[in-house]
Design an enzyme around this catalytic site. Structure first.
Site, PDB file in Angstrom:
ATOM      1  N   CYS A 116      -4.487   2.926 -10.074  1.00  0.00           N
ATOM      2  CA  CYS A 116      -4.534   4.270  -9.484  1.00  0.00           C
ATOM      3  C   CYS A 116      -3.469   4.403  -8.406  1.00  0.00           C
ATOM      4  O   CYS A 116      -3.655   3.944  -7.271  1.00  0.00           O
ATOM      5  CB  CYS A 116      -5.917   4.552  -8.898  1.00  0.00           C
ATOM      6  SG  CYS A 116      -6.077   6.200  -8.180  1.00  0.00           S
ATOM      7  N   CYS A 141      -4.588   6.444  -5.403  1.00  0.00           N
ATOM      8  CA  CYS A 141      -5.484   5.699  -4.514  1.00  0.00           C
ATOM      9  C   CYS A 141      -4.717   4.710  -3.634  1.00  0.00           C
ATOM     10  O   CYS A 141      -4.996   4.584  -2.439  1.00  0.00           O
ATOM     11  CB  CYS A 141      -6.522   4.927  -5.327  1.00  0.00           C
ATOM     12  SG  CYS A 141      -7.463   5.908  -6.497  1.00  0.00           S
ATOM     13  N   ASP A 142      -3.765   3.991  -4.219  1.00  0.00           N
ATOM     14  CA  ASP A 142      -3.197   2.818  -3.554  1.00  0.00           C
ATOM     15  C   ASP A 142      -1.707   2.892  -3.254  1.00  0.00           C
ATOM     16  O   ASP A 142      -1.177   2.017  -2.566  1.00  0.00           O
ATOM     17  CB  ASP A 142      -3.469   1.572  -4.406  1.00  0.00           C
ATOM     18  CG  ASP A 142      -4.963   1.328  -4.605  1.00  0.00           C
ATOM     19  OD1 ASP A 142      -5.721   1.581  -3.660  1.00  0.00           O
ATOM     20  OD2 ASP A 142      -5.355   0.904  -5.700  1.00  0.00           O
TER      21      ASP A 142
END
Length: 329
Positions: free
Chosen positions: A139, A142-143
């Site tokens: 992701c 997300c990261d």
């Protein structure tokens, strides 16, 4: 096999990620006595995530497992009955919905909220698993933030891979995009391909296959092989993002619930209602677009509220005129 048809559960929740726990919190506060079965991976995908910085309420960030522990504790404090178990089969033929646990006992429920999520597809490398959460991620949204100004690599050839490469290009110095086939075989739409090709800091490695991810405690480089020449190259990178798709965990609902060609459950517009009355779907099992903890939690809330409206109208015999028709089919 035992079945609890004489004492059906008011609200049965299948799955324990942000969607499942949020549904449990709202259902418990509404007095629905929810029973939640955690599934094969209690806490969902966030259990395998390290630091989460984009979920509101955690000003300093939070570790994924810690965040899901907070979710679970809150659901328990509200009165949710949380159990470990795996739903292995369902039967939605009657007014009471039946589910089988661990290939053994059957339970019946007046409403079911499905929060079984979707699982990221991986390449299957040992190093990919070992470094998951330490530079390996499925992701970028997300990261990617953790690798600002650094060099990263991403593997994939579809629209999702292009979208994530473009997202990373705004944060990272260089984005190495590893594509297994040539440009003519790329699965992404033409407009997405053009955007990637026109982004100066995205470097596409055509006909390339990932062989290994190097690094002891964190990602240091990616070993790729050019499928046309056989040449192997080490690409220096601080992170490796896998964007080859997700598989919704919906196999046990096939034949019962409407789903798209990839297996994502279909819900009514602006609703979590499925094609079966009293059965709702929330989180990544019905969201192929965003796949974020906060959007999953939001749909978990929606599902619990809709289950409450459904039960109020049908179980307690109240006026159903205010209940949307799609909840009563």
């Amino acid at each position: 096999m035992k079945t609890n048809t004489l004492d059906p559960i008011q609200c049965l929740i299948i799955g324990s990620g942000p969607a499942g726990y949020t549904a449990a919190i709202y259902a418990a506060r509404a007095g629905l006595s929810p029973v939640l079965y955690q599934g094969i991976q209690p806490g969902g995908q966030l259990i395998t995530t390290t630091e989460v910085e984009n979920y509101p309420g955690f000003a300093d960030g939070v570790q994924g497992p810690d965040m899901m522990m907070h979710f679970e504790k809150q659901a328990l404090r509200m009165g949710a009955d949380i159990r470990y178990g795996i739903v292995t089969q369902v039967d939605f033929t009657g007014p009471l919905h039946r589910v089988q646990l661990n290939d053994e006992d059957w339970l019946s429920a007046r409403t079911v909220i499905i929060c079984t999520g979707a699982s990221a597809k991986w390449l299957g490398l040992e190093s990919e698993k070992r470094l998951n959460g330490y530079g390996v991620s499925a992701c970028a949204v997300c990261d990617g933030f953790f690798f600002r100004g650094k060099d990263v690599a991403i593997v994939g050839a579809g629209d999702t891979a292009c979208e994530e490469a473009l997202y990373l290009s705004k944060l990272c110095r260089v984005v190495h995009m590893i594509v297994r086939k040539d440009a003519q075989s790329m699965k992404a739409s033409k407009v997405m391909q053009q955007r990637v090709n026109n982004t100066a800091n995205i470097r596409i490695h055509w006909n390339s296959e990932t062989l290994e991810i190097l690094g002891d405690k964190e990602v240091e480089a990616i070993v790729v092989r050019n499928n046309a020449t056989g040449e192997q190259t080490n690409i220096s990178a601080d992170a490796f993002f896998v964007a080859i798709g997700h598989k919704p965990n919906s196999d046990i609902f096939r034949g019962w619930l409407d789903m798209d060609v990839d297996g994502y459950l279909l819900t009514q517009p602006d609703s979590t209602a499925t094609n079966i009355s009293g059965v709702f779907a929330a989180g990544d099992i019905q969201d192929r677009t965003f796949r974020q903890a906060i959007t999953a939690a939001g749909t978990g809330c929606m599902a619990a509220l809709e289950a409450e409206r459904y039960l109020t109208a049908l179980v307690h015999g109240q006026n159903i005129s205010s209940v949307p028709e799609y909840l009563l089919r």
